[in-house]
Design an enzyme around this catalytic site. Sequence first.
Site, PDB file in Angstrom:
ATOM      1  N   ARG A  87       0.809  -1.209   0.000  1.00 16.36           N
ATOM      2  CA  ARG A  87       0.000   0.000   0.000  1.00 16.36           C
ATOM      3  C   ARG A  87       0.848   1.266   0.000  1.00 16.36           C
ATOM      4  O   ARG A  87       0.683   2.143  -0.847  1.00 16.36           O
ATOM      5  CB  ARG A  87      -0.885  -0.047   1.257  1.00 16.36           C
ATOM      6  CG  ARG A  87      -1.901   1.006   1.386  1.00 16.36           C
ATOM      7  CD  ARG A  87      -2.655   0.771   2.691  1.00 16.36           C
ATOM      8  NE  ARG A  87      -2.779  -0.673   2.963  1.00 16.36           N
ATOM      9  CZ  ARG A  87      -3.900  -1.268   3.328  1.00 16.36           C
ATOM     10  NH1 ARG A  87      -4.995  -0.568   3.478  1.00 16.36           N
ATOM     11  NH2 ARG A  87      -3.928  -2.561   3.571  1.00 16.36           N
ATOM     12  N   THR A  88       1.786   1.352   0.927  1.00 14.76           N
ATOM     13  CA  THR A  88       2.574   2.584   1.044  1.00 14.76           C
ATOM     14  C   THR A  88       3.432   2.788  -0.196  1.00 14.76           C
ATOM     15  O   THR A  88       3.500   3.886  -0.757  1.00 14.76           O
ATOM     16  CB  THR A  88       3.455   2.521   2.308  1.00 14.76           C
ATOM     17  OG1 THR A  88       2.612   2.306   3.433  1.00 14.76           O
ATOM     18  CG2 THR A  88       4.224   3.804   2.497  1.00 14.76           C
ATOM     19  N   LYS A 115      23.754  -9.223  -0.415  1.00 17.70           N
ATOM     20  CA  LYS A 115      25.101  -9.701  -0.734  1.00 17.70           C
ATOM     21  C   LYS A 115      26.136  -9.100   0.211  1.00 17.70           C
ATOM     22  O   LYS A 115      27.328  -9.251   0.001  1.00 17.70           O
ATOM     23  CB  LYS A 115      25.456  -9.335  -2.181  1.00 17.70           C
ATOM     24  CG  LYS A 115      24.531  -9.927  -3.216  1.00 17.70           C
ATOM     25  CD  LYS A 115      24.889  -9.410  -4.603  1.00 17.70           C
ATOM     26  CE  LYS A 115      23.816  -9.789  -5.608  1.00 17.70           C
ATOM     27  NZ  LYS A 115      23.961  -9.038  -6.865  1.00 17.70           N
ATOM     28  N   ARG A 137      11.839   2.976   3.516  1.00 18.88           N
ATOM     29  CA  ARG A 137      11.213   2.206   4.601  1.00 18.88           C
ATOM     30  C   ARG A 137      12.246   1.211   5.116  1.00 18.88           C
ATOM     31  O   ARG A 137      12.944   0.561   4.324  1.00 18.88           O
ATOM     32  CB  ARG A 137       9.976   1.461   4.127  1.00 18.88           C
ATOM     33  CG  ARG A 137       9.517   0.425   5.164  1.00 18.88           C
ATOM     34  CD  ARG A 137       8.171  -0.127   4.895  1.00 18.88           C
ATOM     35  NE  ARG A 137       7.143   0.870   5.195  1.00 18.88           N
ATOM     36  CZ  ARG A 137       5.862   0.565   5.327  1.00 18.88           C
ATOM     37  NH1 ARG A 137       5.437  -0.667   5.177  1.00 18.88           N
ATOM     38  NH2 ARG A 137       4.975   1.510   5.587  1.00 18.88           N
ATOM     39  N   HIS A 167       6.099   7.254  10.973  1.00 23.28           N
ATOM     40  CA  HIS A 167       5.530   7.039   9.644  1.00 23.28           C
ATOM     41  C   HIS A 167       4.778   8.333   9.328  1.00 23.28           C
ATOM     42  O   HIS A 167       3.545   8.380   9.346  1.00 23.28           O
ATOM     43  CB  HIS A 167       4.590   5.828   9.674  1.00 23.28           C
ATOM     44  CG  HIS A 167       4.231   5.319   8.305  1.00 23.28           C
ATOM     45  ND1 HIS A 167       4.496   6.017   7.152  1.00 23.28           N
ATOM     46  CD2 HIS A 167       3.632   4.171   7.927  1.00 23.28           C
ATOM     47  CE1 HIS A 167       4.070   5.311   6.116  1.00 23.28           C
ATOM     48  NE2 HIS A 167       3.549   4.179   6.562  1.00 23.28           N
TER      49      HIS A 167
END
Lengths: 340, 431
Positions: A87-88, A115, A137, A167
């Site tokens: 969603r975000t 890696k 995020r 957020h």
Amino acid sequence: MSDTVDTPVLAGATRLPEPGPLPNHLQLTDDGQLRHLLTIEGLNRDLLNEILDTAESFANMNEKAVKKVPLLRGKTIVNLFFEASTRTRTTFELAAKRLSADVLNINISTSSAVKGESLLDTLRNLEAMNVDMFVVRHEESGTAHFIARHVAPGISVLNAGDGRHAHPTQALLDMFTIRRHKGDFTKLKVAIVGDILHSRVARSQIHALNILQTGEVRVVAPCSLLPANVDQLGVHVYNDLDAGLKDVDVIIMLRLQRERMEHAHLPSEHEYYQLFGLTSRRLQLAHPTCLVMHPGPANRGVEIESAVADGPHSVILQQVTYGISVRQAVMSMVMGAHQS
Amino acid sequence: MSVLIENVRIIDPADDYDAVGALCVQGAEILARGQIPDGFEPRRRIDGSGLWVFPGLIDLSARMREPGEEHKATIASETLAAARGGITSVVIPPDTDPPIDSPAEIELIARRARQACGVRVYTLGALTQRLEGQQLAEMAALQQAGARGVSNAHKPLASLLVLRRALEYATTFGLTIVLPAQDLSLTGSGCMHEGAVSTRLGLSGIPEAAETAALGAILALVEQTGARVHVARLSTRRGAEMIAKARAEGLPITADVAAHQLFLTEVDVAEYDPNGHVIPPLRAQRDRDGLRAAVARGEISAICSDHQPHEADAKLGPFAGTEPGISALETLLPLTLRLVEDGLLSLGEALARVTSGPAEILDFEQGRLGAGARADFVLYDPTALQEMRKQDWLSTGRNSPFFGWTFTGQVRETWVAGRPAWTQPTEGNTE
């Protein structure tokens, strides 16, 4: 021997400041414009209202047939998601595209990070591609601050959720939703219900509601889902949902973040739903025009009854829609701050 | 070598001595303090006018990172940093790689120390084999090889029963057991003090109870076994009160605190500064004040550096993912003396917390300047100003929150066993 001290004398010691808001030099320019958006904490009311006003103009535009404007034409925005999100990430991507920016979605699960490349090296490589904005995020609190501290000048960082910390765009879209329905914040009683402990959304909402001078902000949760000294964030704490919902104008339900729960926080989802689930019966305790909100994804039957999530009080899907406008507003403002 | 330091203010907290006079050094020992003995013909004379001399500092917890993590630091680099900071004896916790659980590691460290600048390097032996918390280590062999005490560092023990047996066994040989008071199950994934700031920053908190619960268990077992326990690096006011009460009741328990705990608080973590990431965490201001009060009353009888040097990359990342620890050898003395400026302690009391205090805890001969004592001392200029600057640091660990702080006073020379281990470069002198 020189003089001795019978009792400790602390008067001469440097007094330390009480915990206060984080300094804002990192996310604001010298003239108070938004350079990055890392956290709501410490922003002022005027700036929040400016973001919401700008979002309003985008909301009107998004309702039209042609939704695209050339505000960020030629700019490159990187969605740097170290944590799963649909969603975000999608709303950030859509917001960027409607502003005519080029968007890169970096899927970290298949990137160099696995890696062994450090976060900073990943960042440096992307910087070398002359990008203009990172939307980040990450599962660790403070990552957006860390990146903002290390990016080249001219690149903006938008925090799309860091650990349990913040957020901010989610909180802004929630404020936008509330403002559209309720107008003046000063007369409102707002209850945030559920897993406050693990919620970056709740922390950002609390800051935003307080900055907008909301009449009363409540948090409702069992003690095992409340962070230490949460009352110092400026909220009234309730451990009883019925009491916490009494006469409120807005209910924000939070998802139980089971993936972040290391140890025994709750005996069972069944008991949680019995005590803290939002049902039609409980909704009647609130003000008759109460809004029901949820940042999603909602666990039906765990924190909210389906009839409530889909009912007439629910604005859950509107939150998603407004998320695009709010993110367009923030993106255009941080780019504007750079250009100025 | 025979040395005479004249007209110097001699401060020896071990017997409350504070007077201007002469310090006479013969070979590795102090020959006389105050008066010059008849017939003493020094090979070197130092004019100590305006300077102080006091015992070299004894640091009860300093990680040298060797063996195993030489990319962070080495015994050679860190002992030089210690000497610059006026520290003449350091004690290494056993969590090296491999851990100090056999005489071989103690001998390796001793060999490397002999090749370094001369600062005395001591070790704590492991309490359990490989620090795994299950089987007791061969403590008698460790003691014979030179271990000054035993500890499991921050590694967990399988149960309180293992701790009880370890205390009983160590007591057989008169070994002091050094224990951090930290319940690791309560610590969880915490990375800073649990409170308003951790809530605001969204970082996992370490509750006060992680210290007090562990301390409660330790005190119960000390009472049961009579073992001599030293609690390392207290961080809470309540913990300090528990130690004070236990000492008042006659339990054989001592405690130290890291110097940074007396100056910094959870607020210093704001903006996710990884230099504020330490274990135990920087606590609330009431804890800082409580620790200061306990140091002032002597209930906490030692201040240590808790030196943990890191390479730059270890501190480059989001806060919780960075490695905890402060590079602290070069700030132990300045911070301790800042307590005098703050009006908390007299000069003698402050120096006692880093000399005779730690000496008593682990039975060191040094830490005093009377005739016959080891000639480990610091020649100190109390008027020189020094700013903590990264580029001046001798430790290879540049992870300090104190860069930019300015202190009054500076080490001029540090002597160990009658020889200079470090001398302030001439251009740095104010005279």
